[in-house]
Design a protein around this motif. Structure first.
Motif, PDB file in Angstrom:
ATOM      1  N   ALA A 438      54.938  71.786  75.279  1.00  0.00           N
ATOM      2  CA  ALA A 438      55.887  72.033  76.270  1.00  0.00           C
ATOM      3  C   ALA A 438      55.296  71.465  77.671  1.00  0.00           C
ATOM      4  O   ALA A 438      55.860  70.935  78.687  1.00  0.00           O
ATOM      5  CB  ALA A 438      56.009  73.450  76.437  1.00  0.00           C
ATOM      6  N   ILE A 439      53.940  71.717  78.193  1.00  0.00           N
ATOM      7  CA  ILE A 439      53.546  71.286  79.229  1.00  0.00           C
ATOM      8  C   ILE A 439      53.093  69.572  79.347  1.00  0.00           C
ATOM      9  O   ILE A 439      53.484  69.186  80.117  1.00  0.00           O
ATOM     10  CB  ILE A 439      51.949  72.376  79.359  1.00  0.00           C
ATOM     11  N   ALA A 440      52.999  69.134  78.105  1.00  0.00           N
ATOM     12  CA  ALA A 440      52.932  67.871  78.030  1.00  0.00           C
ATOM     13  C   ALA A 440      54.098  67.203  78.174  1.00  0.00           C
ATOM     14  O   ALA A 440      54.350  66.212  79.228  1.00  0.00           O
ATOM     15  CB  ALA A 440      52.405  67.282  76.705  1.00  0.00           C
ATOM     16  N   ALA A 441      55.356  67.696  77.657  1.00  0.00           N
ATOM     17  CA  ALA A 441      56.715  67.155  77.953  1.00  0.00           C
ATOM     18  C   ALA A 441      57.133  67.370  79.216  1.00  0.00           C
ATOM     19  O   ALA A 441      57.577  66.222  79.787  1.00  0.00           O
ATOM     20  CB  ALA A 441      57.439  67.747  76.963  1.00  0.00           C
ATOM     21  N   LEU A 442      56.775  68.647  79.940  1.00  0.00           N
ATOM     22  CA  LEU A 442      57.076  68.457  81.416  1.00  0.00           C
ATOM     23  C   LEU A 442      56.323  67.628  82.322  1.00  0.00           C
ATOM     24  O   LEU A 442      57.043  67.092  82.994  1.00  0.00           O
ATOM     25  CB  LEU A 442      56.790  69.857  81.773  1.00  0.00           C
ATOM     26  N   ILE A 506      61.291  67.264  71.650  1.00  0.00           N
ATOM     27  CA  ILE A 506      60.344  66.765  72.853  1.00  0.00           C
ATOM     28  C   ILE A 506      59.318  66.202  72.224  1.00  0.00           C
ATOM     29  O   ILE A 506      58.743  65.311  72.846  1.00  0.00           O
ATOM     30  CB  ILE A 506      60.225  68.010  73.870  1.00  0.00           C
ATOM     31  N   GLY A 507      58.816  66.499  71.214  1.00  0.00           N
ATOM     32  CA  GLY A 507      57.658  65.788  70.379  1.00  0.00           C
ATOM     33  C   GLY A 507      58.091  64.325  70.121  1.00  0.00           C
ATOM     34  O   GLY A 507      57.164  63.645  70.559  1.00  0.00           O
ATOM     35  N   HIS A 508      59.517  64.098  69.657  1.00  0.00           N
ATOM     36  CA  HIS A 508      59.847  62.756  69.256  1.00  0.00           C
ATOM     37  C   HIS A 508      59.848  61.828  70.791  1.00  0.00           C
ATOM     38  O   HIS A 508      59.467  60.951  70.657  1.00  0.00           O
ATOM     39  CB  HIS A 508      61.121  63.088  68.873  1.00  0.00           C
ATOM     40  N   ARG A 509      60.315  62.595  71.919  1.00  0.00           N
ATOM     41  CA  ARG A 509      60.242  61.946  73.165  1.00  0.00           C
ATOM     42  C   ARG A 509      58.868  61.692  73.529  1.00  0.00           C
ATOM     43  O   ARG A 509      58.801  60.573  73.972  1.00  0.00           O
ATOM     44  CB  ARG A 509      61.084  62.715  74.059  1.00  0.00           C
ATOM     45  N   LEU A 510      58.035  62.545  73.372  1.00  0.00           N
ATOM     46  CA  LEU A 510      56.559  62.207  73.686  1.00  0.00           C
ATOM     47  C   LEU A 510      55.813  60.954  73.076  1.00  0.00           C
ATOM     48  O   LEU A 510      55.338  60.447  73.644  1.00  0.00           O
ATOM     49  CB  LEU A 510      55.908  63.560  73.881  1.00  0.00           C
ATOM     50  N   ARG A 514      50.663  60.683  73.141  1.00  0.00           N
ATOM     51  CA  ARG A 514      50.557  61.287  74.300  1.00  0.00           C
ATOM     52  C   ARG A 514      50.332  62.988  73.896  1.00  0.00           C
ATOM     53  O   ARG A 514      49.578  63.512  74.668  1.00  0.00           O
ATOM     54  CB  ARG A 514      51.982  61.269  75.056  1.00  0.00           C
ATOM     55  N   VAL A 515      50.737  63.041  72.671  1.00  0.00           N
ATOM     56  CA  VAL A 515      50.576  64.350  72.310  1.00  0.00           C
ATOM     57  C   VAL A 515      48.835  64.606  71.758  1.00  0.00           C
ATOM     58  O   VAL A 515      48.252  65.529  72.242  1.00  0.00           O
ATOM     59  CB  VAL A 515      51.278  64.887  70.991  1.00  0.00           C
ATOM     60  N   VAL A 516      48.345  63.705  71.255  1.00  0.00           N
ATOM     61  CA  VAL A 516      46.782  63.652  71.151  1.00  0.00           C
ATOM     62  C   VAL A 516      46.185  63.605  72.435  1.00  0.00           C
ATOM     63  O   VAL A 516      45.237  64.227  72.659  1.00  0.00           O
ATOM     64  CB  VAL A 516      46.587  62.713  70.347  1.00  0.00           C
ATOM     65  N   GLU A 517      46.604  62.852  73.491  1.00  0.00           N
ATOM     66  CA  GLU A 517      45.853  63.043  74.739  1.00  0.00           C
ATOM     67  C   GLU A 517      46.024  64.276  75.352  1.00  0.00           C
ATOM     68  O   GLU A 517      44.811  64.643  75.919  1.00  0.00           O
ATOM     69  CB  GLU A 517      46.705  61.959  75.707  1.00  0.00           C
TER      70      GLU A 517
END
Length: 726
Positions: A438-442, A506-510, A514-517
């Motif tokens: 969530a914080i990554a997507a924001l 939102i994971g698909h969008r990221l 970026r999730v790993v980062e």
């Protein structure tokens, strides 16, 4: 007539006295004239014996000065075989000492890796060699001894040479070495042990002589500590028999003042032969005890103190004539032992005890036949200090190493009580991973706190957007269980309901990169900096799959963003990540060390300064948006967890997690939270293996938070400034 009788008796008495005087004069002549040189030499000869006297270790206390580990006065037996005479005399003395110890239930130092009773077997998987830091096989001390002994066919070098070791990459490459029976037979010959001795007596004597031989490599010592914590009956028996070269002296041993924190404190023990080289380079001698695991090992340099050097003058019979502390030739100072410094930890003992109690009760009451164990970590949000860390099942440090039976009982437990699940247990984080996504997507601008995403039960994209996951449309847990959907959800609602469809989207969008980062920036899949050993785990992604010999497919992303796939993290990593999130992005190293005090507590030797591993430049509004969703988990009536947090003295933010581990067993249960909501001070993570649902842990976590912030606990911690509570 009477006068003659009196005269006769007088002459008889005089004659007897004259005879006695002649005998006495002869004895004096023998002592002072004939053997004067021999007796003069015997009366003046003194054998100088230098002993290193280990200093008392420093104490280990909690953040408020409550004692966790201290020292207890006791007695130990030391041996100096150099004055015991020839092999036959030496062996007889040692065997008599062994029998005294056996009669009094005293164990002695014996690191020979062979069973105590026939038929003899090795007690170590690699008794003759070890793997060095470069991955090469080397002889350990026993192997080197057996390779050098002139034992004919029993010589190890007839089977393994150093060249063989250099060419081998594993034990299997070496072929057959000596059996344990062959080793005992060879050492029995080498140490000239009487053939009439039983196998048990011979093995016991070989073990002691092996230790003597081992210590002979240390040129600074000739005696060694044979046994510690000796009872008065054994001391009396040793004194009565006046065994040459056997000394009983006062010392201290570790005393555990709590049954809690067993996985953290560690223990002290004699230096193992395979570790001798690394300690020798630091100035240790082979009789020193060292920290083994936990705090005892991590802060060895502070706790150890400075050993002293005692010079004893012995008569030819081995009696101590005099003793004094050696003086430094440069400074002239007496080389007496100096006690170690006292280590103050970040732990709160009362909180630690409460956390262990709550964890045990929670696991024991969960209705799941698969439940195996669990862990809890309580951490200070603003400096990374560990306030409590519990692992279940646990053990009692004061008794587990007191006998082989006690140790084996714990070691054989299939639930592995010695494993610290808080630092070495790796688990899929499940939905506790969702606040990170969530914080990554924001932060990346792919979603806003108010945007609503519709839960349709299974994941799909708008028709105009290409769907890259083939025919796979994973479902939301809610649809799979109840055949209903969450409908339209914003970020806070999605965190409260743990809506998979929202996080798939939102994971698909990221994207996985970026999730790993972000996961790595928050410290997942990495060590946290704790002074104790810990596992790194993994963050799911293409590189992890490759490292594990697996194929990465695009659809793995969807499992990864809900904390599954190859995500494997430790409870301490989860706690630290939550701390980093709610404090605004300051990623602190976790730590147990708070302060080091001098041996008399009069001065501070070292004060820990919080260490920032990295700082995430998080937008405060985004942090508040994620915190708002975690607040709903703990406070919104729609959340099943809210009932447990409504009466707490502070407001809490939380997140549940249920992580699948296999299709035929219950999921792991996870729960993370922080408090107070407006000004976070602590973060908590609880994991229960096969505990099913994370919501089952809400009550336990609420109890921990309630205890920490309760008036009773707060009042107990208040003391005079700069004063330790003892």
């Amino acid at each position: 007539m009477e006068g003659k009788q009196f005269h006769f008796r007088t002459l008889a008495v005089a004659g007897l006295l004259a005879l006695l005087l002649l005998v006495f004069a002869g004895a004096l002549y023998q002592l002072q004239i004939i053997k004067v040189d021999e007796y003069r030499a015997a009366s003046t000869v003194k054998i100088a014996n230098t002993e290193t006297v280990e200093a008392a270790r420093g104490e280990i206390v909690d953040r408020y000065g409550r004692t966790l580990v201290s020292n207890r006065a006791t007695y130990e037996i030391t041996l100096n075989t150099s004055i015991m005479g020839k092999e036959e005399e030496r062996n007889a003395i040692l065997l008599e000492l062994i029998h005294i110890c056996q009669d009094n239930g005293i164990t002695w130092t014996d690191t020979l890796p062979i069973s105590k009773d026939a038929p003899f077997t090795y007690t170590s998987g690699s008794p003759l060699v070890y793997t060095d830091s470069e991955g090469k096989l080397q002889f350990n001390y026993l192997g080197a001894l057996l390779a050098a002994l002139p034992l004919g066919k029993d010589n190890l070098s007839d089977r393994w040479s150093q060249e063989d070791l250099n060419a081998a990459s594993s034990l299997e490459d070496l072929g057959e070495g000596l059996t344990a029976e062959e080793v005992i037979t060879g050492l029995r010959k080498y140490f000239l042990i009487d053939e009439s001795l039983s196998d048990a007596d011979a093995r016991a004597l070989i073990g002691v002589l092996y230790e003597v031989n081992l210590r002979s490599k240390d040129i600074r010592k000739t005696e060694y500590i044979f046994a510690q914590d000796v009872n008065i009956d054994a001391i009396t028996a040793i004194k009565e028999r006046s065994l040459t070269g056997v000394t009983v002296r006062s010392t201290t041993v570790r005393q555990y003042n709590t049954t809690s924190a067993a996985h953290l404190l560690g223990r002290v023990a004699a230096i193992q032969s395979e570790n001798w080289d690394q300690y020798k380079d630091k100035g240790y001698n082979m009789n020193d005890t060292v920290g083994i695991g936990g705090v005892e090992a991590a802060f060895e340099d502070y706790l150890r103190g400075e050993s002293g050097t005692l010079v004893q003058e012995l008569s030819t019979s081995g009696k101590v004539v005099s003793e004094y502390w050696k003086t430094d030739t440069q400074t002239g100072e007496s080389l007496e032992p100096e006690p170690g410094d006292n280590v103050m930890l970040t732990l709160d003992l009362r909180l630690q005890e409460k956390v262990e109690e709550i964890l045990a009760e929670t696991i024991e009451t969960i209705d799941s036949a698969d439940t195996q164990g669990g862990a809890v970590v309580v951490q200070s949000v603003n400096d990374g200090g560990i306030l409590a860390m519990a692992s279940y099942p646990t053990f009692d440090l004061s008794t587990v190493y007191s006998s082989t039976e006690n140790y084996q009982q714990v070691a054989d437990n299939p639930l592995k009580p010695f494993n610290n699940r808080a630092t070495k247990g790796t688990y899929p984080p499940g939905s506790t991973f969702k606040p990170l996504v969530a914080i990554a997507a924001l932060e990346e601008g792919v979603v806003t706190p108010t945007e609503k995403i519709r839960d349709t039960g299974y994941f799909q994209l708008p028709e105009e957007e290409h769907y890259p996951y083939g025919d796979w449309h994973p479902q939301c847990w809610y649809y799979r269980q109840y055949r209903q959907t969450h409908g339209l959800e914003n970020l806070a609602d999605a965190l409260r309901d743990s809506c998979n469809i929202y996080f798939f989207t939102i994971g698909h969008r990221l994207g996985i990169d970026r999730v790993v980062e972000y996961a790595e920036a928050f410290g997942l899949g990495q060590t946290t900096g704790l002074e104790l050993g810990e596992e790194k785990g993994w963050v799911a992604g293409p590189e992890t799959s490759e490292a594990l010999g697996m194929e990465w497919y695009g659809g793995n992303l969807l499992n990864a963003v809900i904390g599954q796939d190859n995500n494997m993290v430790t409870p301490i990593q989860l706690t630290n990540y939550i701390s980093t999130l709610v404090n605004g992005g300051k990623h602190y190293s976790t730590h147990l060390l708070k302060t080091v005090k001098s041996s008399d507590y009069s001065s501070t030797v070292y004060e820990y300064e919080p260490e920032l591993l990295n700082t995430l430049d998080l937008d405060p509004e985004n942090v508040e948006a994620v915190k708002k969703g975690m607040w709903e988990v703990a406070n919104d009536p729609k959340s099943s967890s809210s009932v447990y947090f409504k009466d707490l003295p502070v407001e809490v933010g939380a997140k549940t997690g249920s992580a699948q581990v296999a299709s035929n067993v219950e999921a792991n249960a996870l729960f993370v939270c922080f408090a107070p909501y407006d000004d976070p001070q602590i973060a908590i993570c609880m994991v229960v293996e096969r505990g099913a649902s994370g919501s089952k842990l809400a009550q336990a976590t609420a109890e921990i938070a309630n205890y920490y912030f309760s008036a009773e606990h707060t009042m107990e911690t208040v003391g005079t400034e700069n004063t330790l509570l003892r």
